[in-house]
Design an enzyme around this catalytic site. Structure first.
Site, PDB file in Angstrom:
ATOM      1  N   GLU A  96       6.161   4.877   3.961  1.00 54.03           N
ATOM      2  CA  GLU A  96       6.237   3.474   3.548  1.00 54.03           C
ATOM      3  C   GLU A  96       5.183   3.143   2.503  1.00 54.03           C
ATOM      4  OE1 GLU A  96       6.093   0.907   7.069  1.00 54.03           O
ATOM      5  OE2 GLU A  96       7.001   2.587   8.120  1.00 54.03           O
ATOM      6  N   CYS A 109      -0.061  -0.515  -1.387  1.00 58.14           N
ATOM      7  CA  CYS A 109      -0.576   0.214  -0.231  1.00 58.14           C
ATOM      8  C   CYS A 109       0.259   1.489  -0.096  1.00 58.14           C
ATOM      9  CB  CYS A 109      -0.431  -0.665   1.005  1.00 58.14           C
ATOM     10  SG  CYS A 109      -0.886   0.168   2.533  1.00 58.14           S
ATOM     11  N   CYS A 116       0.843  10.790  11.560  1.00 59.25           N
ATOM     12  CA  CYS A 116      -0.622  10.848  11.622  1.00 59.25           C
ATOM     13  C   CYS A 116      -1.010  11.491  12.932  1.00 59.25           C
ATOM     14  CB  CYS A 116      -1.179   9.426  11.545  1.00 59.25           C
ATOM     15  SG  CYS A 116      -2.987   9.341  11.572  1.00 59.25           S
ATOM     16  N   CYS A 120      -4.804   6.750  17.172  1.00 63.66           N
ATOM     17  CA  CYS A 120      -5.337   5.421  17.505  1.00 63.66           C
ATOM     18  C   CYS A 120      -4.314   4.695  18.388  1.00 63.66           C
ATOM     19  CB  CYS A 120      -5.631   4.618  16.241  1.00 63.66           C
ATOM     20  SG  CYS A 120      -6.903   5.392  15.208  1.00 63.66           S
ATOM     21  N   CYS A 123      -1.714   1.900  16.961  1.00 65.88           N
ATOM     22  CA  CYS A 123      -1.101   2.126  15.645  1.00 65.88           C
ATOM     23  C   CYS A 123       0.305   2.721  15.745  1.00 65.88           C
ATOM     24  CB  CYS A 123      -2.004   3.059  14.843  1.00 65.88           C
ATOM     25  SG  CYS A 123      -1.388   3.405  13.204  1.00 65.88           S
ATOM     26  N   CYS A 340       2.193  -1.275   7.862  1.00 68.28           N
ATOM     27  CA  CYS A 340       2.704   0.083   7.702  1.00 68.28           C
ATOM     28  C   CYS A 340       2.984   0.783   9.010  1.00 68.28           C
ATOM     29  CB  CYS A 340       1.749   0.893   6.854  1.00 68.28           C
ATOM     30  SG  CYS A 340       2.347   0.942   5.173  1.00 68.28           S
TER      31      CYS A 340
END
Ligand code: SAH
Length: 354
Positions: A96, A109, A116, A120, A123, A340
């Site tokens: 994105e 952005c 990832c 976290c 997220c 995102c």
């Protein structure tokens, strides 16, 4: 040389000197490299690179890999003109990007990884882990395509999309050098922010690169215990080590560090948390810094709840009263779910259910 799945050289990931060598290897004079570089960074397809000979263009088509991402989905906010893209890459992976329009110019952005692995807890991007790193050209392609699609110049970049930029260090540094090249998009490093969850060795390395981007560090808690409960990286590096790396970054670059602090209801949003944060930054940093407060964007799977606007403002006021400057990040594109990770997550959810 960066190669990708086709095994042909990925020419949009090449610096100008590397492209010169490549162009020479195809029997063309090296000044053609500059033309090719500018065309690619403007998002032109090879057949529209009209100042290159037909023969050269044919060889490029056969022997080089040059592919921009394609637009899979696009949403335009009716509230503020923010544009959110879901881009699909050559292997079908999706990332994105968000183009935000401010009075002082457009900022994009971008994502640095497909997924990832930082974990976290709040997220959306990390729920399914990391699939792969993006190549320099795939990161650059997001900027190039958003500029070409919107017909607008991009003035600034924030690396706050999907992925942890310092976990894809070499490709991100190469991207930063490419996007700053005066023959391409020519975006100044002072107009670029890189956000990290706090990979200490990466911050130190970045400080020594001579590319003074604004460093944004995701802090989200002022004490190690709370931070560890929401960010696995905090088990590896303590807050003291993190702040020491930030201080090193400031000493090397002269750039004020920015701290992101996502407000999560009942977790880190009390007035005592604000006082703890102000005192930590006074003690620990000893250099100017800014706190960027983000109201949590709720992600169903995480079960975490956001705070209301009044509480966020009170938290910011308390920090300012204690001498720590802070602002609450304005939410752009709230009608299009512009934060995102959510589009990619939805797409992958839908693919699973299909
Ligand atoms: N990997 C980088 C970039 C992540 S996105 C980093 O960790 O900094 C940019 C910011 O948004 C980070 O501060 C991140 O912690 C924060 N963020 C992630 N998910 C969020 C959510 N659901 N609501 C609010 N902020 C979030």
């Amino acid at each position: 040389m960066v190669k990708n799945m086709t095994n042909k050289p990925d020419i949009m990931s090449m610096t100008l000197p590397e492209l010169c060598e490549f162009v020479k290897s195809l029997g063309e004079p090296s000044f053609r490299a500059k033309q090719l570089f500018s065309w690619m960074h403007a998002g032109a397809p090879i057949d529209r690179m009209t100042n290159l000979s037909k023969k050269f263009r044919e060889r490029l088509t056969l022997e080089a890999d040059y592919r921009l991402p394609t637009i899979e989905e696009k949403y335009v906010s009716k509230l503020d003109g923010t544009v959110k893209y879901l881009f699909s890459l050559s292997d079908g992976e999706c990332v994105e990007s968000v183009l935000m329009k401010y009075e002082h110019g457009n900022t994009i952005c971008v994502s640095s990884q497909a997924g990832c692995r930082m974990g976290c807890k709040f997220c959306a991007s990390t729920l399914a882990g990391k699939v792969r790193d993006l190549t320099p050209s795939e990161i650059l392609g997001q900027v190039v395509l958003a500029a070409a699609d919107s017909g607008e110049r991009v003035h600034g970049i924030v690396m706050m999309g999907i992925g942890e930029p310092l976990d894809n260090y070499d490709n991100v540094i190469r991207f930063l050098r490419l996007v700053g090249d005066e023959n391409g998009l020519n975006i100044g490093m002072r107009h670029i922010s890189l956000s990290t969850c706090g990979i200490v060795p990466g911050i130190k390395r970045l400080a020594d690169e001579g590319i003074p981007v604004t460093l944004s560090v995701s802090l989200h808690a002022y004490d190690n215990e709370t931070r560890r409960s929401i960010m696995p990286i905090a088990n590896k590096y303590s807050i003291d080590e993190l702040l020491a790396a930030c201080k090193y970054y400031f000493d090397k670059t002269g750039r004020r560090v920015s701290f992101e602090y996502t407000l999560i209801s009942g977790k880190n949003d009390s007035m005592a948390d604000a006082a703890g944060l102000a005192s930590l930054l006074k003690r620990g940093m000893g250099v100017p810094c800014h706190v960027n407060l983000i109201m949590l964007n709720e992600v169903d799977e995480t079960g975490m709840k956001t705070v209301n606007k009044k509480n966020a403002a009170a938290f910011a006021n308390e920090l300012c009263r204690l001498g720590q400057n802070a602002t609450v990040r304005r939410r752009l594109g709230s009608d299009i779910d512009a934060s995102c990770g959510q589009l990619r997550l939805n797409r992958n959810r839908n693919a699973e259910n299909a």
